[in-house]
Motif scaffolding. Structure first.
Motif, short mmCIF file in Angstrom:
data_model
loop_
_atom_site.label_atom_id
_atom_site.label_comp_id
_atom_site.label_asym_id
_atom_site.label_seq_id
_atom_site.Cartn_x
_atom_site.Cartn_y
_atom_site.Cartn_z
N GLN A 1 0.83 -1.21 0.00
CA GLN A 1 0.00 0.00 0.00
C GLN A 1 0.86 1.25 0.00
O GLN A 1 1.87 1.32 0.68
CB GLN A 1 -0.90 0.01 1.24
CG GLN A 1 -1.91 1.15 1.23
CD GLN A 1 -2.88 1.01 2.39
OE1 GLN A 1 -2.76 0.11 3.18
NE2 GLN A 1 -3.83 1.91 2.46
N TYR A 2 0.48 2.22 -0.80
CA TYR A 2 1.17 3.50 -0.85
C TYR A 2 0.21 4.59 -0.44
O TYR A 2 -0.66 4.98 -1.22
CB TYR A 2 1.68 3.81 -2.26
CG TYR A 2 2.71 2.85 -2.75
CD1 TYR A 2 3.80 2.51 -1.95
CD2 TYR A 2 2.61 2.29 -4.00
CE1 TYR A 2 4.76 1.64 -2.40
CE2 TYR A 2 3.57 1.41 -4.46
CZ TYR A 2 4.64 1.09 -3.66
OH TYR A 2 5.59 0.22 -4.11
N LEU B 1 7.12 3.48 7.37
CA LEU B 1 7.51 4.25 8.55
C LEU B 1 7.72 5.73 8.21
O LEU B 1 7.51 6.59 9.05
CB LEU B 1 8.78 3.65 9.17
CG LEU B 1 9.24 4.20 10.52
CD1 LEU B 1 8.12 4.18 11.55
CD2 LEU B 1 10.44 3.41 11.03
N PHE B 2 8.12 6.02 6.96
CA PHE B 2 8.26 7.42 6.55
C PHE B 2 6.94 8.17 6.72
O PHE B 2 6.89 9.29 7.21
CB PHE B 2 8.70 7.51 5.09
CG PHE B 2 10.15 7.23 4.88
CD1 PHE B 2 11.12 8.13 5.25
CD2 PHE B 2 10.55 6.04 4.30
CE1 PHE B 2 12.46 7.88 5.04
CE2 PHE B 2 11.88 5.76 4.10
CZ PHE B 2 12.84 6.67 4.47
N SER B 3 5.86 7.52 6.27
CA SER B 3 4.54 8.16 6.37
C SER B 3 4.16 8.40 7.82
O SER B 3 3.61 9.44 8.16
CB SER B 3 3.49 7.29 5.68
OG SER B 3 3.78 7.11 4.32
N SER B 4 4.47 7.43 8.67
CA SER B 4 4.13 7.59 10.09
C SER B 4 4.93 8.72 10.72
O SER B 4 4.40 9.50 11.52
CB SER B 4 4.38 6.28 10.84
OG SER B 4 3.49 5.27 10.41
N VAL B 5 6.22 8.83 10.38
CA VAL B 5 7.03 9.93 10.91
C VAL B 5 6.45 11.27 10.45
O VAL B 5 6.39 12.24 11.22
CB VAL B 5 8.51 9.78 10.47
CG1 VAL B 5 9.30 11.05 10.78
CG2 VAL B 5 9.15 8.58 11.17
N SER B 6 6.02 11.33 9.18
CA SER B 6 5.42 12.57 8.68
C SER B 6 4.15 12.93 9.44
O SER B 6 3.86 14.11 9.66
CB SER B 6 5.09 12.43 7.18
OG SER B 6 6.27 12.31 6.42
#
Length: 466
Positions: free
Chosen positions: A134-135, A369-374
């Motif tokens: 998923q993106y 994890l990038f999305s979560s950090v954002s």
């Protein structure tokens, strides 16, 4: 001795970040005989990226952009079911069947690096040979570092064979003697010697002529060319320490410089930088960081400057699963954010371990994890955490992205361009060039050629091997 007007302009302000402050003074050096009056580091304006977030729409220059959700095989469909055969809902990272690349992402042929920037073969057509299930928002995660790139890195500059410091010093003397300057002769020597060899040339020049090579170069050169030459003649550790000092000296702080250096260097490099910072400038790096930053960003940088990251290359998959769960519970799985958990894991785990944790996180949270950090962070702490994750996945791609944004749009951030080209020229600039071509569909040399001019361009091109 002073270094008036030589602060690097720092990292280009990314979306949502204010421009770095301007510094105006520099303390005297100790061990290294650098003359006063280093020139101002150049730097143009930095255009905002087309969108916020990472990598963000338009962040990768793929023809037509990356497809929107549903626009490529395996894209999440309504209900979460991917259309790619063999990939089941919630599977997370799974091998792409048949090694077929999804539409819009380059699948370069396997080829060796020889002069021009070759692309690294990507198993399955996707970085790392995997495609997430998923993106969020249709954005493609940061590229993994393929096995071909982890088997040793390579610089574009290597020590010259049959090196003769006295002969090189004589060549440089002749290039600067009399009316006019033979810039090409200077480029031919400087761009084809290692940093250690340049230090020997500098010592030989003073022995032979009783003059300081750097002062002579400064009197003959100007602007960006002078700036690049002086950076090349600084010992590597000193240049990093010097860049950090300038990022915090005077009014304002260039946070992007702190992030770039402290979040990407090895333990040994960081410890050497800390020692050099103390011996050359009489200052404690950690103390300066504490006085110039604050909050969670300060704590992250203090953690980084300890140089105590685990560097064991073996991966503990049980720990990766536990860390992924802990990060989820510290962020997405609760109201508010437990910043200390993110700091602890991202500051202490080895890069291979962090990569495994990111893969475990994607399987568990169905979100990278990038999305979560954002979603959980903002400002420079967000940028710092992402820089660590980027280096864990693919350090050359981390620098390739920063080089791209130093030249993208109107104006050029020459400070960043010079700093990265010089500091990575003997480490991994070959791989950076490969990733640059892969990520932006153009060579680093092509972009440098279009953004620079004159002797400055020729020296940069010689360093990057174009």
């Amino acid at each position: 001795m002073s270094y008036p007007g030589y602060p690097p302009s720092g990292y280009p302000p990314f979306p949502g970040y204010p421009p770095a402050g301007q510094e105006s003074s520099f303390p005297p050096p100790g061990q290294y005989p650098y003359p006063s009056g280093f020139p101002p580091m150049g730097g143009g304006t930095y255009p905002p990226a087309p969108s916020s977030g990472y990598p963000g729409a338009g962040g990768y220059s793929v023809p037509g952009g990356y497809p929107a959700p549903g626009g490529y095989p395996g894209a999440p469909q309504p209900g979460g079911a991917p259309s790619y055969p063999g990939v089941t809902p919630g599977q997370g990272f799974g091998a792409v069947p048949g090694g077929t690349a999804f539409s819009g992402y380059p699948q370069p042929p396997s080829q060796s690096y020889g002069g021009g920037p070759a692309q690294v073969p990507i198993p399955g057509g996707f970085p790392g040979g995997h495609i997430p299930s998923q993106y969020p928002g249709g954005q493609v995660p940061y590229p993994h570092q393929s096995a071909a790139m982890t088997q040793g890195t390579q610089g574009t500059i290597r020590p010259a064979a049959n090196f003769d410091a006295l002969k090189d010093a004589e060549i440089l003397r002749k290039a600067m003697k009399g009316f006019g300057t033979d810039e090409q002769a200077i480029i031919d020597v400087v761009a084809n010697r290692s940093n250690d060899q340049r230090q020997k040339i500098k010592a030989a020049f003073k022995t032979m002529y009783g003059k300081d090579l750097i002062k002579d170069l400064k009197s003959e050169l100007s602007g960006n060319m002078e700036e690049l030459i002086l950076a090349l003649f600084m010992p590597s550790t000193y240049y990093d320490a010097w860049s950090l000092r300038n990022a915090m000296k005077g009014a304002g702080t260039q946070e992007r410089v702190l992030i770039e250096i402290l979040c990407s260097r090895t333990n040994q490099e960081i410890r050497e930088i800390v020692r050099c910072y103390q011996s050359e400038f009489g200052q404690d790096l950690e103390k300066d960081i504490r006085s110039d930053t604050s909050g969670h960003f300060e704590r992250l940088l203090v953690s980084m400057c300890q140089g105590n990251r685990d560097e064991n290359q073996n991966v503990n998959h049980q720990m990766a699963q536990e860390d992924a769960q802990r990060l989820y519970q510290a962020g997405e799985g609760r109201l508010g954010t437990d910043e200390s958990s993110f700091n602890m894991i991202l500051a202490t785990r080895s890069f291979p371990q962090l990569k495994a944790t990111m893969e475990a996180y994607s399987r568990m949270a169905n979100r990278d994890l990038f999305s979560s950090v954002s979603r959980e962070f903002s400002g420079y702490i967000e940028s710092g955490l992402k820089a660590i994750l980027q280096c864990a996945l693919n350090r050359p791609a981390f620098f390739a992205e920063r080089l791209y944004y130093s030249m993208k749009g109107a104006g050029t951030d020459d400070s960043t361009l010079v700093r990265i080209v010089v500091t990575r020229s003997e480490i991994d600039l070959v791989q950076i060039k490969q990733m640059f071509h892969q990520m932006y569909q153009k060579t680093l040399g092509t972009m440098i050629a279009s953004d620079t001019s004159g002797d400055y361009r020729r020296l940069l091109m010689a360093i990057v091997g174009q």
